[in-house]
Design a protein around this motif. Structure first.
Motif: not given
Length: 125
Positions: A40, A44-45
């Motif tokens: 996750t 996201s990054k």
């Protein structure tokens, strides 16, 4: 303590009780949680492709999820012969197995694409 059946003392029974027991399930679920958190974070990054390459599509994550499925199956098998009180337990474990198998199917069998259409346009390619 749960009732022991005669087949629990066989080699299959001992293996099934270990694979379906909490002694294995808790550490495996901790590893799954850590892997999902990492995936996750990567998604996201960075991007979904990197998360898929390093986590979700990796051989070790697939093996870990297969171990979860084996553990779920063994947890249900070790309670045989089943009674009416086991219906919910079996349903939840079967649902989790179905979700994991659906994830595998999506990972290996999906076809992705993009088709941009304006209003009134049709397309099939």
């Amino acid at each position: 303590m749960k009732q022991r059946e005669p087949w629990h003392d066989t080699a299959f029974g001992k293996a099934a009780r270990f694979l379906g027991g909490l002694t294995l399930a808790v550490p495996v679920l901790v590893f799954v949680s850590a892997a999902l958190a990492w995936g996750t974070w990567l998604d996201s990054k960075h991007n979904a492709a990197l998360a898929k390459e390093l986590v979700y599509g990796s051989w070790w994550f697939i093996a870990l999820m297969a171990l979860v499925c084996v553990s779920l199956v063994c947890a249900v098998v070790t309670r045989y012969p089943w009674k009416k009180k086991h219906v919910g337990f079996i349903t939840v474990h079967a649902g989790l197995i179905l979700l994991i198998c659906g994830g595998f199917w999506s990972l290996f069998q999906r076809v992705e694409g993009h088709l941009a259409l304006g209003e009134g346009e049709t397309g099939d390619q």
